[in-house]
Scaffold this active site. Structure first.
Site, mmCIF file in Angstrom:
data_model
loop_
_atom_site.group_PDB
_atom_site.id
_atom_site.type_symbol
_atom_site.label_atom_id
_atom_site.label_comp_id
_atom_site.label_asym_id
_atom_site.label_seq_id
_atom_site.Cartn_x
_atom_site.Cartn_y
_atom_site.Cartn_z
ATOM 1 N NE ARG A 145 -3.980 -2.141 2.154
ATOM 2 C CZ ARG A 145 -5.071 -2.170 1.389
ATOM 3 N NH1 ARG A 145 -5.347 -1.134 0.602
ATOM 4 N NH2 ARG A 145 -5.888 -3.196 1.412
ATOM 5 C CG ASP A 176 -6.652 6.020 -3.034
ATOM 6 O OD1 ASP A 176 -7.223 7.017 -3.517
ATOM 7 O OD2 ASP A 176 -6.784 5.677 -1.848
ATOM 8 C CE LYS A 202 -6.980 -3.740 -6.132
ATOM 9 N NZ LYS A 202 -6.132 -3.546 -4.939
ATOM 10 C CB THR A 203 -11.488 -2.182 -5.978
ATOM 11 O OG1 THR A 203 -12.129 -2.195 -4.695
ATOM 12 C CG2 THR A 203 -12.401 -1.467 -6.945
ATOM 13 N NE ARG A 252 -14.177 3.835 6.038
ATOM 14 C CZ ARG A 252 -13.002 4.302 6.454
ATOM 15 N NH1 ARG A 252 -11.929 3.548 6.383
ATOM 16 N NH2 ARG A 252 -12.911 5.522 6.962
#
Length: 552
Positions: A145, A176, A202-203, A252
């Site tokens: 990260r 991000d 991607k997520t 989230r």
């Protein structure tokens, strides 16, 4: 190393490609689309990206390949949390590079962006790549990260790339990570480095999408994995008939995962954060809504049910967001040490009461003590409440229990309310990718290689028409600046890729809203079962219900 039969079979699965990418490398040409502009704040974004802003969208078509013949050395990183299919992006990228020129090389930088900074990489070969085809996880090179966001970092990345002859970088990540990819692409273009930068979406949260990016990879597999488990829990609830199961799922900043799982399983309750925010619902109102379903089902002799809770739900409750903001201010700077030095919870409670406004303390006071204490756990790197640590599934079951106790006192509820709690998170991040994600990810990687071969930079690998069979998918590229807007981050205006929230006027939510009143009272559960990898296409290759409804 022992290999399971399923793993061995998945190694041998041949991912499906869009028709135009199956024509053969020599027969893939580019069709230019319209010039683009950012989704908002056009002048500000243009000023920040003078070299990469406003480029054309492109689509690959069948025709003569007019790209310049050259040897490519490409670097790739995995950035952020794991999502099923990441390995196949790398495999598709590798296979396309080798099809373009057997001398091409692919370097995997280890541990995410830090691998680019530390010059820590592996040179991929057939034997190594073949161990990871169609498998879950990011263990092929690991992830991280670390944020690439300063010019000093960009300069190090460029130096390491030149040292190794790397002329393009593929960044596989979320909003991000792809924001950072866009800024890195601008830096490389501004300094004439000759290094191209391509992103891949991607997520598992599903919030990296728009009219061009129809879904991010991993969302399909993760939601099918969670839906299998929710279906299993629902069947148990319908068998035992004695528990309400409160199930928290990932998400989230948006409620896409919760909504898709609800469409797959038809629970009695599913909270959608975007709706809670739109209606400015209080904690008490949300609890009352859930209690209405519990009471109605109890009146019909059904003292059991399923409630799906998105991970970030509390941030959508306006009064709770204000409370969190006040807590962040209350513990700013040295105040954290002062608070932590207090020896008992009673003293800390008094400190909190003295520091909050009356309105926020009234919200804080109704929370169960364990949730109150969770708000004061370890801060994030910016000194803020780590909302993801709040057990919202337990918060709402406790609030509902109190609501029902009051109803019992006034004689409007006579049922039983036993609860079980679940959090489905890591279970879905590294599952064997579904056929859809295996195909989609392989296509994204293959497509990224073509974007590099044709000289593009600052583009996101784009595969669309995903509701159709894979041979009808459309491959191409979209400038990352098209997804940008300006947001306030840490006191500064920053360009970021806008997160996609659940659209309350969109077809998936409208379908859910049209059926949830019936689901709330009746037992309408559906049981998706495990992801199927072998069998009829209508069983094995179907996209999410969300995508199907959006493109219907």
């Amino acid at each position: 190393m022992k290999i399971s039969p399923l793993q061995l079979a998945r190694y041998q699965y041949a991912p499906k490609l869009p028709g135009m990418l199956r024509n053969g490398i020599a027969e893939i040409c580019v069709q230019n689309g319209a010039a683009t502009e950012s989704v908002a704040d056009q002048q500000k974004v243009r000023a920040l990206f003078p070299n990469t802003y406003g480029k054309n969208e492109i689509t690959f078509r069948k025709g003569e390949n007019t790209s310049e013949a050259r040897k490519l050395t490409v670097g790739v990183i995995l950035s952020g949390g794991q999502a099923p299919g990441g390995h196949n992006v790398i495999c598709g990228l590798y296979d396309a590079l080798k099809a373009l020129n057997p001398e091409n090389q692919l370097y995997g930088f280890k541990g995410g962006p830090s691998g680019l900074l530390d010059n820590n990489f592996i040179v991929f070969g057939d034997e190594y790549i073949d161990q990871y085809r169609n498998t879950g996880g990011f263990d092929i090179i690991g992830s991280g990260r670390t944020k690439l966001e300063t010019e000093e970092q960009f300069a190090v990345v460029v130096e390491n790339c030149k040292k190794n002859g790397v002329n393009a970088i593929v960044i596989i990540g979320g909003d991000d990570s792809n924001t950072n990819a866009a800024v890195l692409a601008e830096f490389c273009a501004a300094h004439n480095t000759g290094i191209q930068v391509i992103g891949c979406p991607k997520t598992i949260d599903g919030d990296l999408k728009n009219e061009d990016i129809e879904c991010s990879f991993g969302f399909d597999t993760a939601t099918k994995t969670y839906s299998e488990l929710i279906g299993n829990i629902a069947r148990d609830a319908n068998s035992a008939k004695k528990y309400w199961h409160f199930i928290k799922v990932m998400g989230r900043s948006a409620s896409h995962v919760a909504l898709e799982c609800a469409l797959q399983t038809q629970p009695n309750i599913c909270l959608i954060g975007e709706e809670v925010a739109e209606k400015k619902m209080s904690l008490a109102q949300v609890a009352d809504m859930i209690a209405d379903s519990v009471a109605a089902r109890a009146a019909n002799g059904m003292n059991f049910g399923i409630a799906i809770i998105p991970e970030g739900i509390v941030e959508f409750v306006p009064e709770f967001s204000v409370l969190i903001a006040e807590i962040n201010e209350l513990l700013a700077g040295e105040k954290t040490q002062q608070f932590n030095a207090l020896p008992t919870w009673a003293e800390k409670y008094a400190f909190i009461k003295a520091g909050l406004t009356e309105a926020s303390f009234s919200v804080f006071a109704i929370l169960p003590e364990n949730i109150q204490q969770q708000l004061f756990l370890e801060r994030d790197p910016h000194g803020n409440v780590q909302v993801s640590l709040i057990e919202s599934e337990k918060l709402f079951s406790a609030l509902v229990k109190e609501n029902l106790a009051q109803r019992k006192k006034n004689g409007t509820y006579k049922g039983k309310f036993g609860t079980q709690h679940h959090f489905l998170g890591y279970e879905g991040r590294c599952a064997f990718p579904s056929n859809f994600d295996a195909d989609y990810c392989y296509s994204l990687g293959y497509n990224a290689a073509m974007l590099i071969q044709y000289g593009y930079t600052g583009y996101l690998s784009k595969v669309s028409n995903l509701q159709a069979p894979a041979d009808q998918w459309v491959a191409g590229g979209m400038p990352m600046t098209k997804m940008m807007n300006i947001e306030r981050r840490n006191g500064k205006d920053k360009p970021v890729i806008r997160k996609a929230l659940v659209e309350l006027d969109g077809k998936p939510f409208r379908y859910f809203a049209a059926h949830r009143d019936q689901w709330a009272i009746e037992t309408c559960y559906t049981y998706p079962g495990a992801i199927q990898y072998f069998g009829p296409s209508e069983v094995c290759d179907q996209p999410t219900i969300t995508l199907t409804l959006e493109k219907a």
